[in-house]
Design a protein around this motif. Structure first.
Motif, short mmCIF file in Angstrom:
data_model
loop_
_atom_site.label_atom_id
_atom_site.label_comp_id
_atom_site.label_asym_id
_atom_site.label_seq_id
_atom_site.Cartn_x
_atom_site.Cartn_y
_atom_site.Cartn_z
N ASN A 3 4.39 4.60 1.23
CA ASN A 3 3.69 4.04 -0.02
C ASN A 3 4.71 3.08 -0.60
OD1 ASN A 3 1.93 3.67 -2.09
ND2 ASN A 3 3.21 4.88 -3.44
N ASN A 6 3.58 -0.53 -1.77
CA ASN A 6 3.02 -0.62 -3.30
C ASN A 6 3.68 -0.09 -4.37
OD1 ASN A 6 0.32 -0.73 -1.59
ND2 ASN A 6 0.65 1.47 -1.00
N CYS A 7 5.10 -0.02 -4.21
CA CYS A 7 6.08 0.44 -5.12
C CYS A 7 6.95 -0.46 -5.56
CB CYS A 7 6.62 2.14 -4.97
SG CYS A 7 7.58 2.64 -6.15
N THR A 22 5.28 8.88 -1.24
CA THR A 22 3.63 8.72 -1.20
C THR A 22 3.42 8.52 -2.56
OG1 THR A 22 3.68 11.15 -1.93
CG2 THR A 22 4.03 10.71 0.33
N ARG A 23 2.00 8.69 -2.89
CA ARG A 23 1.55 8.17 -4.02
C ARG A 23 1.48 9.35 -5.13
NH1 ARG A 23 -1.87 3.75 -4.75
NH2 ARG A 23 -2.35 2.37 -2.89
N TYR A 28 6.85 6.86 -8.63
CA TYR A 28 5.69 5.82 -8.39
C TYR A 28 4.75 5.72 -9.44
CZ TYR A 28 1.49 3.71 -6.42
OH TYR A 28 0.38 3.15 -6.40
#
Length: 259
Positions: A3, A6-7, A22-23, A28
């Protein structure tokens, strides 16, 4: 799949690209929310296209090398927010160019994300609760549009009232957040009422020593004419607290999104 892309914390995180990236990562979620559009970055009101921009990956970095050479040490001063007792103030910035589209807004967003990141990490390292909204981005032109929605004649109540509530909520956030971007403050065609509300934000922040990033197509010496100040007390206060960073070149909006 990692992830990390996206972070915004990925460049500082030892777990980035690993199995725990991870999400569902708590950090995050704290920064981006469960859906990727919330958290502290979402609360900052940054436009979607700028939510992952940093000083390192900014598309304006190459064309504004002189500016970014100064920003690298500047963001290091954000550590001062955690110092106890009297300390040297973190300066504000005035990002200016005569031409639009040279990277001012992109850069302001990148600095905002750096502040949010350093505030979060620094708070965790000191066993403190990070603020839910350490930074806020106010698009002055969009804010003026809100103002017009409830100040025109014969505007229906169901249009005027939500616009007014949103306008004043944004005004309060822009007054009080520790770090704020006022994007495009050189608006000229405004009413006295709107100008007064914008002045109130700037004056409150200057008086309280809060960090403000201004972007403008107007040189700082020309602000008294824009603000209709006979005695430029407000502008003098802005100038006293700011590092002025001029942007060079012409608009690159036809090549990339770099306002």
């Amino acid at each position: 799949m990692s992830n990390a892309p996206n972070c915004i914390l990925a460049q500082h995180c030892s777990l980035a690209d690993g199995p725990k990236c991870t999400r569902l990562c708590g950090s995050y979620i704290a920064m981006h929310g469960f859906n990727g559009a919330g958290g502290r970055v979402g609360a900052a009101n940054l436009p979607d296209e700028y939510r992952m921009v940093t000083i390192a990956n900014s598309p304006a970095r190459a064309s504004q090398a002189a500016v970014y050479a100064k920003l690298d040490p500047y963001v290091a001063t954000f550590a001062r927010q955690f110092e106890e007792g009297p300390t040297e103030r973190i300066k504000s910035l005035y990002l200016v160019s005569a031409s639009p589209g040279t990277g001012k807004t992109t850069t302001a967003a990148a600095v905002t994300n750096e502040y949010i990141t350093r505030h979060f990490i620094g708070s965790i390292q000191r066993n403190r609760q990070a603020l839910d909204r350490p930074a806020y981005f106010l698009d002055v032109n969009a804010w003026q549009t809100l103002y017009n929605e409830f100040n025109r004649a014969r505007v229906p109540d169901d249009v005027a009232e939500p616009a007014a509530r949103q306008f004043y909520a944004q005004m309060q956030a822009a007054k009080t957040a520790p770090f704020v971007v006022l994007d495009d403050i050189g608006v000229r065609e405004v009413t006295e009422g709107f100008r007064g509300d914008l002045h109130a934000i700037i004056n409150h922040r200057a008086t309280n020593g809060l960090i403000t990033i201004y972007t403008s197509n107007v040189a700082i010496d020309e602000l008294p004419q824009v603000f209709k100040e006979i005695e430029p007390r407000l502008v003098d206060r802005i100038r006293d607290m700011c590092i002025v960073l001029p942007f060079v070149g012409e608009s690159k909006r036809g090549l990339r999104r770099s306002a």
